[in-house]
Structure formats: structure tokens, C-alpha cells
Design a protein around this motif. Structure first.
Motif, PDB file in Angstrom:
ATOM      1  N   TYR A 342      66.102  78.070  95.440  1.00  0.00           N
ATOM      2  CA  TYR A 342      64.825  77.840  94.804  1.00  0.00           C
ATOM      3  C   TYR A 342      63.687  79.032  95.274  1.00  0.00           C
ATOM      4  O   TYR A 342      62.636  79.344  94.436  1.00  0.00           O
ATOM      5  CB  TYR A 342      64.285  76.656  95.030  1.00  0.00           C
ATOM      6  CG  TYR A 342      65.115  75.190  94.609  1.00  0.00           C
ATOM      7  CD1 TYR A 342      65.309  75.149  93.478  1.00  0.00           C
ATOM      8  CD2 TYR A 342      65.768  74.941  95.488  1.00  0.00           C
ATOM      9  CE1 TYR A 342      65.877  73.949  93.003  1.00  0.00           C
ATOM     10  CE2 TYR A 342      66.625  73.635  95.236  1.00  0.00           C
ATOM     11  CZ  TYR A 342      66.731  73.282  94.260  1.00  0.00           C
ATOM     12  OH  TYR A 342      67.475  72.245  93.725  1.00  0.00           O
ATOM     13  N   GLN A 343      63.982  79.740  96.510  1.00  0.00           N
ATOM     14  CA  GLN A 343      62.972  80.800  96.880  1.00  0.00           C
ATOM     15  C   GLN A 343      63.377  82.113  96.076  1.00  0.00           C
ATOM     16  O   GLN A 343      64.544  82.529  96.416  1.00  0.00           O
ATOM     17  CB  GLN A 343      63.171  80.830  98.340  1.00  0.00           C
ATOM     18  CG  GLN A 343      62.737  79.457  98.882  1.00  0.00           C
ATOM     19  CD  GLN A 343      61.217  79.141  98.908  1.00  0.00           C
ATOM     20  OE1 GLN A 343      60.385  79.932  98.524  1.00  0.00           O
ATOM     21  NE2 GLN A 343      61.102  77.583  98.610  1.00  0.00           N
ATOM     22  N   HIS A 344      62.498  82.502  95.147  1.00  0.00           N
ATOM     23  CA  HIS A 344      63.078  83.719  94.398  1.00  0.00           C
ATOM     24  C   HIS A 344      62.062  84.704  94.882  1.00  0.00           C
ATOM     25  O   HIS A 344      60.949  84.714  95.288  1.00  0.00           O
ATOM     26  CB  HIS A 344      62.385  83.541  93.055  1.00  0.00           C
ATOM     27  CG  HIS A 344      63.473  82.418  92.176  1.00  0.00           C
ATOM     28  ND1 HIS A 344      63.095  82.125  90.892  1.00  0.00           N
ATOM     29  CD2 HIS A 344      64.106  81.288  92.645  1.00  0.00           C
ATOM     30  CE1 HIS A 344      63.936  81.163  90.490  1.00  0.00           C
ATOM     31  NE2 HIS A 344      64.797  80.650  91.636  1.00  0.00           N
ATOM     32  N   GLU A 345      62.707  85.947  94.855  1.00  0.00           N
ATOM     33  CA  GLU A 345      61.922  87.187  95.243  1.00  0.00           C
ATOM     34  C   GLU A 345      62.026  88.208  94.263  1.00  0.00           C
ATOM     35  O   GLU A 345      62.989  88.438  93.487  1.00  0.00           O
ATOM     36  CB  GLU A 345      62.454  87.890  96.532  1.00  0.00           C
ATOM     37  CG  GLU A 345      62.515  86.974  97.809  1.00  0.00           C
ATOM     38  CD  GLU A 345      62.700  87.668  99.066  1.00  0.00           C
ATOM     39  OE1 GLU A 345      63.082  88.781  99.122  1.00  0.00           O
ATOM     40  OE2 GLU A 345      62.523  86.960 100.234  1.00  0.00           O
ATOM     41  N   PHE A 346      60.987  88.877  93.804  1.00  0.00           N
ATOM     42  CA  PHE A 346      61.125  90.059  92.685  1.00  0.00           C
ATOM     43  C   PHE A 346      59.820  91.126  93.157  1.00  0.00           C
ATOM     44  O   PHE A 346      58.810  90.681  93.771  1.00  0.00           O
ATOM     45  CB  PHE A 346      60.880  89.516  91.451  1.00  0.00           C
ATOM     46  CG  PHE A 346      59.399  88.617  91.260  1.00  0.00           C
ATOM     47  CD1 PHE A 346      58.376  89.361  90.553  1.00  0.00           C
ATOM     48  CD2 PHE A 346      59.503  87.316  91.341  1.00  0.00           C
ATOM     49  CE1 PHE A 346      57.265  88.619  90.327  1.00  0.00           C
ATOM     50  CE2 PHE A 346      58.306  86.665  91.001  1.00  0.00           C
ATOM     51  CZ  PHE A 346      57.276  87.304  90.432  1.00  0.00           C
ATOM     52  N   ASP A 347      60.165  91.983  92.517  1.00  0.00           N
ATOM     53  CA  ASP A 347      58.846  93.253  93.038  1.00  0.00           C
ATOM     54  C   ASP A 347      57.906  92.988  91.820  1.00  0.00           C
ATOM     55  O   ASP A 347      58.281  93.329  90.730  1.00  0.00           O
ATOM     56  CB  ASP A 347      59.554  94.560  92.861  1.00  0.00           C
ATOM     57  CG  ASP A 347      58.730  95.649  93.310  1.00  0.00           C
ATOM     58  OD1 ASP A 347      57.414  95.607  92.901  1.00  0.00           O
ATOM     59  OD2 ASP A 347      59.328  96.487  93.725  1.00  0.00           O
ATOM     60  N   ASN A 348      56.746  92.452  92.141  1.00  0.00           N
ATOM     61  CA  ASN A 348      55.817  92.259  91.312  1.00  0.00           C
ATOM     62  C   ASN A 348      55.213  93.131  90.456  1.00  0.00           C
ATOM     63  O   ASN A 348      54.407  93.122  89.406  1.00  0.00           O
ATOM     64  CB  ASN A 348      54.614  91.439  92.038  1.00  0.00           C
ATOM     65  CG  ASN A 348      53.566  90.644  90.995  1.00  0.00           C
ATOM     66  OD1 ASN A 348      54.097  90.150  90.072  1.00  0.00           O
ATOM     67  ND2 ASN A 348      52.251  90.783  91.486  1.00  0.00           N
ATOM     68  N   ARG A 349      55.196  94.451  90.977  1.00  0.00           N
ATOM     69  CA  ARG A 349      54.820  95.639  90.258  1.00  0.00           C
ATOM     70  C   ARG A 349      55.574  95.906  88.739  1.00  0.00           C
ATOM     71  O   ARG A 349      54.929  96.225  87.834  1.00  0.00           O
ATOM     72  CB  ARG A 349      55.330  96.908  91.104  1.00  0.00           C
ATOM     73  CG  ARG A 349      54.522  97.169  92.219  1.00  0.00           C
ATOM     74  CD  ARG A 349      55.150  98.572  92.898  1.00  0.00           C
ATOM     75  NE  ARG A 349      56.405  98.184  93.414  1.00  0.00           N
ATOM     76  CZ  ARG A 349      57.162  99.089  93.969  1.00  0.00           C
ATOM     77  NH1 ARG A 349      56.587 100.541  94.155  1.00  0.00           N
ATOM     78  NH2 ARG A 349      58.450  98.798  94.285  1.00  0.00           N
ATOM     79  N   TYR A 350      56.709  95.639  88.726  1.00  0.00           N
ATOM     80  CA  TYR A 350      57.563  95.420  87.660  1.00  0.00           C
ATOM     81  C   TYR A 350      56.903  94.330  86.598  1.00  0.00           C
ATOM     82  O   TYR A 350      57.276  94.487  85.292  1.00  0.00           O
ATOM     83  CB  TYR A 350      58.998  95.491  87.593  1.00  0.00           C
ATOM     84  CG  TYR A 350      59.696  96.562  88.600  1.00  0.00           C
ATOM     85  CD1 TYR A 350      59.732  97.922  87.861  1.00  0.00           C
ATOM     86  CD2 TYR A 350      59.746  96.564  90.088  1.00  0.00           C
ATOM     87  CE1 TYR A 350      60.074  99.087  88.346  1.00  0.00           C
ATOM     88  CE2 TYR A 350      60.173  97.713  90.399  1.00  0.00           C
ATOM     89  CZ  TYR A 350      60.387  98.883  89.958  1.00  0.00           C
ATOM     90  OH  TYR A 350      60.937  99.969  90.566  1.00  0.00           O
TER      91      TYR A 350
END
Length: 445
Positions: A342-350
Motif C-alpha cells: 500500500y505504500q506507494h512512491e513516485f516522483d511528484n515532478r512528473y
């Protein structure tokens, strides 16, 4: 089998069904509260150890409820979550529901009957039920809502008291009988078998809301849709919905065997994760996520010439950062689950700099379920059932889903003595064709 169950299987009339007393107990797949801590820190929490099949007491019918004799059901991933008692024990859901009072108090028991899909025959209706009667053939939506809550009338999924039947409520569908609210019922597609019909509502309805409904991505003709886990229960229905909407499905699978399944479903573009370096679900660095996203993006552009408009993601932690990266500028990532975490990580710039959207979606309201069920009744959608198990082997069926050794949907026979029963419109079935209605039955993962 009790007398009422025997009458249902034997094709008794509605009048006969109403005259036969209800049994005091019935057979059900269930968990026991005493087992909640059984797995401890075990690495492999084998659902076969916690799922039990045995007799449970027959509860009282509420005024807004219908008692359905379950001919068939199916396994969903929430059965796995329930049986491993993660991320939380479902007995907490039952206590919370019971605290709302009234007939909800019945649900707080030392056992939990599971199952969020069912097809069967109505055998009793509560005093407040108007549109259903004994003898009706039905399928059950998993969306359990409070029709006296204002938000429910805007969208059934937005009410604070919305629950998933058989997961956040008791008396689910992996049993000989199930108790459901009348607002969960839909007419069974007459050309489908019991087990085919029972495999459609939860996954197909969820995919319909995510992609087609007004609360979802609302795909249109020509949209490119990346579908993770495209041969799973959700993914296989998503492929069909995208095709029906005039879109271009791009399916991602984990093996060549599943790639062949996906081609049989008519998916336009099939990508094998291993062949583009996406085989591992283990945590990865942000840099590695971006590199894998670039690799996947190139593969999609090589196949269709553009980036995807929509990404259909229920996989979660292992894929989400890639999904956010790979969807086109202004595109949408729609998610309904997180089977890998459930713990998602993504680069918010994109996300922000490219005006992308993340859209959360959960199950489907009754209107969305009705529209999706209509597509099955017309033959525009077909089941994706790959295997069928008897109720006393529900642990083995759930284990297939837990270990991702399945394709499509895994069915469970409850009262139906064998597969292939329940068809009442043979003419429509013949027009659609057996091969089309059973695209996965002869294949294995």
C-alpha cells in the motif's frame, strides 16, 4: 445438504421454496476469531491454514435483506487479505459495523463468513423488499450501502457507511446461503452458468467504474490504456471494456503463458514484464523506477506510437511509480488496490509538471453494476473463468490467487453439484458461442 438446498438444486417452484423451513445451520467458508494471530511473523501466511469450511448458525433476516441460496461464488483478493488477517483483521470491521446498531449487531460474531461474489436463487425476502421474490435467479454486487445516508443518493460509493459485503460484513457468498441487501441484487445473465455468472460482478463492476463510469477515467474511442496484471480478474475485464469502448489496450503480464492468454482475449498490445526488465517486484531506487518507466514507455511507443492516456493499476507499490511516470501529459492513473503493497512512491515532478491525475476508485455503485451487468446480458462482455473448485476446496482456490498462480477468475461451486448448470437462455449462448464464453477455460498460467 438440507431440504431447502435440495429443493433449490432440484428446481422447486417459488411456492415450494417458501413452504420449506430454513435450516438452523448452513455450510460456509469462514475464519475464526481465535486464529487471528496464528501466522505471527511467518513469511508465508498460507491461507489454507486459516480458511475453514463447516457449519455456522443461520441468522435472522433483516427487513431490507434477501436470503440467497448460493449456487456458485468466486475468490477475490479480499478473500486472501481476510484469511491472512492483513493489513488488519476483518473482525475489527465486523465490530465496527455491529456498533451502528439494529440488525447490524448480528455481524459481530466469533466467525466471519467470507466471499464477495455470488450467483444463486432467492429463497426468502424481508418485509421491506419489493422488487425481488422467491425463485428469482440473481447475481450479487459486493457494494453494501446505507440507503438512508444522504451521500449514498449522490453516489453509493461515497456514503460513510458503504462496505464491501463478505469482507467488511459477515454472511458472505462462499457458502450455501448468503444474506444481502436488496440493493445488491442484479438479474443473472440467463445464458451463463452459475459459476460463470458468479465470477463477474466484483471485478467487472470495479473495472467498469474505473474506466467507463462517470466517476472514473471515462475512456473514449482511440484512448491507449496500459493495463497492469492484464490476465488477472480485474485486468481481463479491463481489456474487454477498453476494446468495447474503441480504445487500445496495452496489457502487461508476467509470463509468456499469460501473454498467450492475453492474445486470446484480443488485447492489441501484449508486453511481457520480464522481457523489458520489469520482472522483479522488490523495492527499487527512484532512479531505477524512472529508468524502468523510460523502458516501458519506449516499448509502448514502439507498439502504438504514443504514450498511454490512462494507466489501470491495481498492483500498487511495485508498479505505481512507473505508472505515474509513463502516463502521458494530462493523462490519468486510476487505481483500486495494492496487491504488492500500500505504500506507494513516485516522483511528484512528473505528476504536477505534466498535469497528470491520480484517481482513486473503489468497487461500483448499483447503477454502474447494473450497466456492467447489462453488457454481460447482451453478450458484449464475457466471463474470464479459468478454473472451478468445490466449496470444500476453497483453501486451495484462494491459495492460487494468493500466489498469483491463476489467470482470470477462480470459481467456487457452492450448492451447484457440478459445473455447467443454470443456463436458461440456450439460444443466446449458442449465438455467442462456447469458445467466446470460455476463453480461458482450456488454458493455465
Amino acid at each position: 445438504m438440507d431440504a431447502l438446498a435440495e429443493a433449490v438444486v432440484g428446481g422447486a417452484t417459488p411456492e415450494q421454496l417458501e413452504r420449506i423451513p430454513l435450516p438452523q445451520e448452513y455450510t460456509a467458508a469462514h475464519l475464526r476469531a481465535e486464529d487471528v494471530g496464528m501466522f505471527g511473523a511467518a513469511e508465508d501466511k498460507d491461507v489454507r491454514k486459516s480458511l475453514r469450511v463447516g457449519q455456522v448458525p443461520m441468522p435472522e433476516l433483516a427487513p431490507d435483506e434477501v436470503l440467497v441460496a448460493v449456487m456458485a461464488s468466486s475468490v477475490n483478493y479480499n478473500t486472501v487479505w481476510s484469511a491472512i488477517f492483513e493489513p488488519v483483521s476483518t473482525f475489527g470491521f465486523l465490530k465496527k459495523f455491529a456498533a451502528t446498531g439494529g440488525h447490524a449487531a448480528r455481524h459481530d460474531l466469533p466467525y466471519h463468513v467470507l466471499g464477495s461474489d455470488a450467483a444463486g436463487v432467492v429463497v426468502r425476502v424481508g418485509s421491506g423488499v419489493r422488487r425481488w421474490k422467491a425463485g428469482d435467479h440473481t447475481v450479487v454486487s459486493c457494494s453494501y450501502v446505507d440507503d438512508q445516508e444522504p451521500a449514498t443518493h449522490g453516489d453509493g460509493m461515497l456514503g460513510a457507511e458503504q462496505r464491501i459485503w463478505g469482507f467488511e460484513t459477515n454472511f458472505g457468498g462462499l457458502a450455501h446461503y448468503t444474506f444481502v441487501r436488496a440493493s445488491q441484487l442484479l438479474p443473472k445473465p440467463a445464458h451463463l452458468t452459475w459459476e460463470e455468472a458468479a465470477s463477474t460482478t466484483l471485478c467487472a463492476g470495479t473495472a467498469y467504474r474505473m474506466l467507463i463510469g462517470e466517476h472514473g477515467a471515462r475512456i473514449k474511442q482511440g484512448d491507449i490504456v496500459l493495463i497492469w496484471g492484464a490476465t488477472g480478474g480485474l485486468g481481463a475485464f479491463a481489456v474487454q471494456l477498453v476494446k468495447n469502448a474503441g480504445g487500445i489496450p496495452v496489457g502487461v503480464v508476467s509470463s509468456e503463458a499469460k501473454a498467450e492468454v492475453l492474445r486470446r482475449l484480443g488485447c492489441d498490445v501484449v508486453l511481457n514484464r520480464a522481457e523489458i526488465g520489469l520482472g522483479e517486484d522488490s523495492p527499487r531506487t527512484p532512479e531505477a523506477t524512472i529508468e524502468l518507466g523510460k523502458r516501458l514507455g519506449r516499448a509502448i511507443r514502439d507498439a502504438v506510437g504514443e504514450d498511454p492516456h490512462v494507466v489501470f493499476d491495481y498492483i500498487g507499490r511495485a508498479t505505481f511509480g512507473i505508472s505515474v511516470f509513463v502516463v502521458r501529459r494530462g493523462g490519468t492513473v486510476v487505481t483500486c488496490g495494492s496487491s504488492t503493497g500500500y505504500q506507494h512512491e513516485f516522483d511528484n515532478r512528473y505528476l504536477w509538471m505534466n498535469l497528470k491525475r491520480i484517481l482513486g476508485s473503489h468497487s461500483a455503485n448499483l447503477q454502474e453494476q447494473w450497466e456492467c451487468n447489462r453488457l454481460f446480458r447482451l453478450g458484449h462482455l464475457v466471463p474470464v473463468l479459468s478454473s472451478v473448485h468445490p466449496l470444500d476446496e476453497v483453501g486451495e482456490a484462494a491459495r492460487l490467487v494468493q500466489t498469483n498462480q491463476h489467470i482470470g477468475k477462480v470459481g467456487v461451486l457452492c450448492l451447484a453439484p457440478e459445473p455447467g448448470l443454470g443456463i436458461t437462455d440456450t439460444a443466446l449462448r449458442a449465438r455467442i458461442g462456447e469458445d467466446r464464453l470460455s476463453p480461458l477455460q482450456s488454458l493455465s498460467a
